[in-house]
Scaffold this motif. Structure first.
Motif, PDB file in Angstrom:
ATOM      1  N   SER A 131      18.601  22.035  -0.707  1.00  0.00           N
ATOM      2  CA  SER A 131      18.088  23.375  -0.990  1.00  0.00           C
ATOM      3  C   SER A 131      17.729  23.522  -2.461  1.00  0.00           C
ATOM      4  O   SER A 131      16.706  24.137  -2.810  1.00  0.00           O
ATOM      5  CB  SER A 131      19.145  24.411  -0.588  1.00  0.00           C
ATOM      6  N   ALA A 132      18.544  22.945  -3.351  1.00  0.00           N
ATOM      7  CA  ALA A 132      18.264  23.009  -4.794  1.00  0.00           C
ATOM      8  C   ALA A 132      16.979  22.262  -5.135  1.00  0.00           C
ATOM      9  O   ALA A 132      16.209  22.701  -5.999  1.00  0.00           O
ATOM     10  CB  ALA A 132      19.443  22.429  -5.575  1.00  0.00           C
ATOM     11  N   VAL A 133      16.736  21.137  -4.470  1.00  0.00           N
ATOM     12  CA  VAL A 133      15.504  20.374  -4.713  1.00  0.00           C
ATOM     13  C   VAL A 133      14.288  21.189  -4.298  1.00  0.00           C
ATOM     14  O   VAL A 133      13.263  21.203  -5.005  1.00  0.00           O
ATOM     15  CB  VAL A 133      15.543  19.025  -3.959  1.00  0.00           C
ATOM     16  N   LEU A 134      14.378  21.903  -3.172  1.00  0.00           N
ATOM     17  CA  LEU A 134      13.259  22.733  -2.724  1.00  0.00           C
ATOM     18  C   LEU A 134      12.957  23.834  -3.740  1.00  0.00           C
ATOM     19  O   LEU A 134      11.785  24.150  -3.992  1.00  0.00           O
ATOM     20  CB  LEU A 134      13.574  23.350  -1.357  1.00  0.00           C
ATOM     21  N   VAL A 135      13.996  24.417  -4.329  1.00  0.00           N
ATOM     22  CA  VAL A 135      13.790  25.447  -5.357  1.00  0.00           C
ATOM     23  C   VAL A 135      13.103  24.842  -6.580  1.00  0.00           C
ATOM     24  O   VAL A 135      12.161  25.430  -7.143  1.00  0.00           O
ATOM     25  CB  VAL A 135      15.133  26.089  -5.761  1.00  0.00           C
ATOM     26  N   THR A 136      13.562  23.663  -7.005  1.00  0.00           N
ATOM     27  CA  THR A 136      12.967  23.003  -8.168  1.00  0.00           C
ATOM     28  C   THR A 136      11.505  22.642  -7.895  1.00  0.00           C
ATOM     29  O   THR A 136      10.649  22.745  -8.789  1.00  0.00           O
ATOM     30  CB  THR A 136      13.755  21.733  -8.532  1.00  0.00           C
ATOM     31  N   MET A 137      11.201  22.233  -6.671  1.00  0.00           N
ATOM     32  CA  MET A 137       9.811  21.917  -6.311  1.00  0.00           C
ATOM     33  C   MET A 137       8.951  23.175  -6.345  1.00  0.00           C
ATOM     34  O   MET A 137       7.774  23.122  -6.732  1.00  0.00           O
ATOM     35  CB  MET A 137       9.769  21.262  -4.929  1.00  0.00           C
ATOM     36  N   ALA A 138       9.518  24.314  -5.931  1.00  0.00           N
ATOM     37  CA  ALA A 138       8.771  25.575  -6.009  1.00  0.00           C
ATOM     38  C   ALA A 138       8.490  25.932  -7.468  1.00  0.00           C
ATOM     39  O   ALA A 138       7.390  26.387  -7.809  1.00  0.00           O
ATOM     40  CB  ALA A 138       9.567  26.694  -5.326  1.00  0.00           C
ATOM     41  N   PHE A 139       9.476  25.709  -8.345  1.00  0.00           N
ATOM     42  CA  PHE A 139       9.276  25.950  -9.780  1.00  0.00           C
ATOM     43  C   PHE A 139       8.208  25.015 -10.334  1.00  0.00           C
ATOM     44  O   PHE A 139       7.368  25.423 -11.159  1.00  0.00           O
ATOM     45  CB  PHE A 139      10.603  25.754 -10.522  1.00  0.00           C
ATOM     46  N   ASP A 140       8.213  23.771  -9.876  1.00  0.00           N
ATOM     47  CA  ASP A 140       7.205  22.793 -10.299  1.00  0.00           C
ATOM     48  C   ASP A 140       5.801  23.278  -9.940  1.00  0.00           C
ATOM     49  O   ASP A 140       4.877  23.204 -10.754  1.00  0.00           O
ATOM     50  CB  ASP A 140       7.495  21.451  -9.633  1.00  0.00           C
ATOM     51  N   ARG A 141       5.642  23.794  -8.727  1.00  0.00           N
ATOM     52  CA  ARG A 141       4.329  24.300  -8.307  1.00  0.00           C
ATOM     53  C   ARG A 141       3.933  25.551  -9.092  1.00  0.00           C
ATOM     54  O   ARG A 141       2.753  25.755  -9.421  1.00  0.00           O
ATOM     55  CB  ARG A 141       4.338  24.612  -6.796  1.00  0.00           C
ATOM     56  N   TYR A 142       4.920  26.392  -9.417  1.00  0.00           N
ATOM     57  CA  TYR A 142       4.638  27.591 -10.214  1.00  0.00           C
ATOM     58  C   TYR A 142       4.106  27.211 -11.597  1.00  0.00           C
ATOM     59  O   TYR A 142       3.098  27.757 -12.066  1.00  0.00           O
ATOM     60  CB  TYR A 142       5.910  28.433 -10.351  1.00  0.00           C
ATOM     61  N   VAL A 143       4.765  26.264 -12.246  1.00  0.00           N
ATOM     62  CA  VAL A 143       4.328  25.837 -13.582  1.00  0.00           C
ATOM     63  C   VAL A 143       2.956  25.176 -13.498  1.00  0.00           C
ATOM     64  O   VAL A 143       2.085  25.411 -14.356  1.00  0.00           O
ATOM     65  CB  VAL A 143       5.357  24.874 -14.209  1.00  0.00           C
ATOM     66  N   ALA A 144       2.732  24.347 -12.457  1.00  0.00           N
ATOM     67  CA  ALA A 144       1.462  23.634 -12.317  1.00  0.00           C
ATOM     68  C   ALA A 144       0.285  24.588 -12.160  1.00  0.00           C
ATOM     69  O   ALA A 144      -0.815  24.317 -12.660  1.00  0.00           O
ATOM     70  CB  ALA A 144       1.535  22.686 -11.124  1.00  0.00           C
TER      71      ALA A 144
END
Length: 312
Positions: A114-127
């Motif tokens: 679940s933490a990895v999915l949140v970090t991936m969402a943050f990655d897409r937000y920054v991108a």
């Protein structure tokens, strides 16, 4: 019946029955389970191998994909091998220590996932929202640190669950009608006061799931707002395409979990073996689909995988 009598004479052993009511069909059920598990291992280890080999893929997005693959392998491997041993060899006994260990790794891997999915969402937000600052905000080192924080959080959150249960007196009837040691299944084996264990498990489930879903929703809300401000339709499509794979992974991860939760709460008329099969498929279907989704939707990764396949 000998194995069931063992639960009364051996205080250090539980019995996992497998799928109640379908014991005669265990061999047939094991066929799709084993096939799905092989696909899980092949797909996720392929991602790990290709990203590890290719220097051009040593980027934050692909490091996160490797973390996702590791958590997928961990969650499936916490459950499925024992289930297959039950189906194939009728090896239903498991020590209390082994049961608590399985429960810890299963829930810790789920929290980490679940933490990895949140970090991936943050990655897409920054991108999408801060593309010019992406390389400075999300470096490989920072992604590794975020992964380490997620791992530490998972261990700290989940470790009290088996520790609390290990101090509880156990009932004589230690038959768990399931294929693995879930937290609530083990709680029901205790004859002591389990209020603290139940409340802590509920708080962790609510805090982790609800908070992570809120963070993912916030990230996508900001992404949609940023995309709507772009005048070019082509730019709209390009920006949203970068999120498609991650969004599909979120759906495959949370939809089975939500469905399983709803059937437990409102599906009293559903047979117990249906609940157990759905619970096992939750640890097979998303980990099996995730590398396929990223392989299909990410051209760079698809090309690199294709290069190794064609070479062989």
């Amino acid at each position: 019946m000998a194995s069931f009598n063992l639960t009364h004479s051996d205080p250090s052993t539980f019995i996992l029955t497998g799928i109640p009511g379908l014991q005669a069909a265990h061999i047939w059920i094991s066929i799709p389970f084993s096939m799905f598990y092989i696909i899980v291992l092949l797909g996720n280890f392929t991602v790990l191998f290709v990203v590890g080999k290719e220097q051009t893929l040593h980027k934050p997005m692909y490091l996160l994909l490797c973390m996702l693959a590791l958590t997928d392998i961990s969650t499936s491997s916490s459950v499925i091998p024992k289930a297959l041993f039950i189906f194939w060899f009728n090896l239903k006994s498991i020590t209390v220590g082994g049961c608590l260990t399985q429960m810890f790794f299963l829930h810790a891997a789920s929290v980490m996932h679940s933490a990895v999915l949140v970090t991936m969402a943050f990655d897409r937000y920054v991108a999408i929202c801060k593309p010019l600052s992406y390389a400075t905000i999300l470096t490989n080192t920072r992604i590794a640190k975020l992964g380490l924080v997620g791992l530490i959080r998972a261990v700290v959150f989940i470790l009290p669950l088996p520790l609390l249960l290990s101090r509880q007196p156990l009932c004589a009837n230690r038959i768990i009608p399931h294929t693995y040691c879930d937290h609530m299944a083990v709680v029901k084996m205790s004859c002591g006061d389990t209020t603290v264990s139940r409340l802590y498990g509920l708080v962790i489930a609510v805090v982790v799931n609800e908070l992570n879903l809120m963070l993912i929703a916030l990230s996508y809300g900001l992404i949609i707002r940023a995309v709507l401000r772009i005048s070019s339709k082509r730019a709209h499509q390009k920006a949203l395409n970068t999120c498609t794979a991650h969004f599909c992974v979120i759906l495959t991860s949370y939809t089975p979990s939500l469905f399983s939760s709803l059937t437990h709460r409102f599906g009293q008329g559903i047979a117990p073996h249906v609940h157990i099969i759905l619970a096992n498929l939750y640890f097979l279907i998303p980990p099996m689909l995730n590398p396929i989704i990223y392989g299909v939707k990410t051209k760079e990764l698809r090309d690199k995988v294709g290069k190794y396949i064609c070479r062989k």
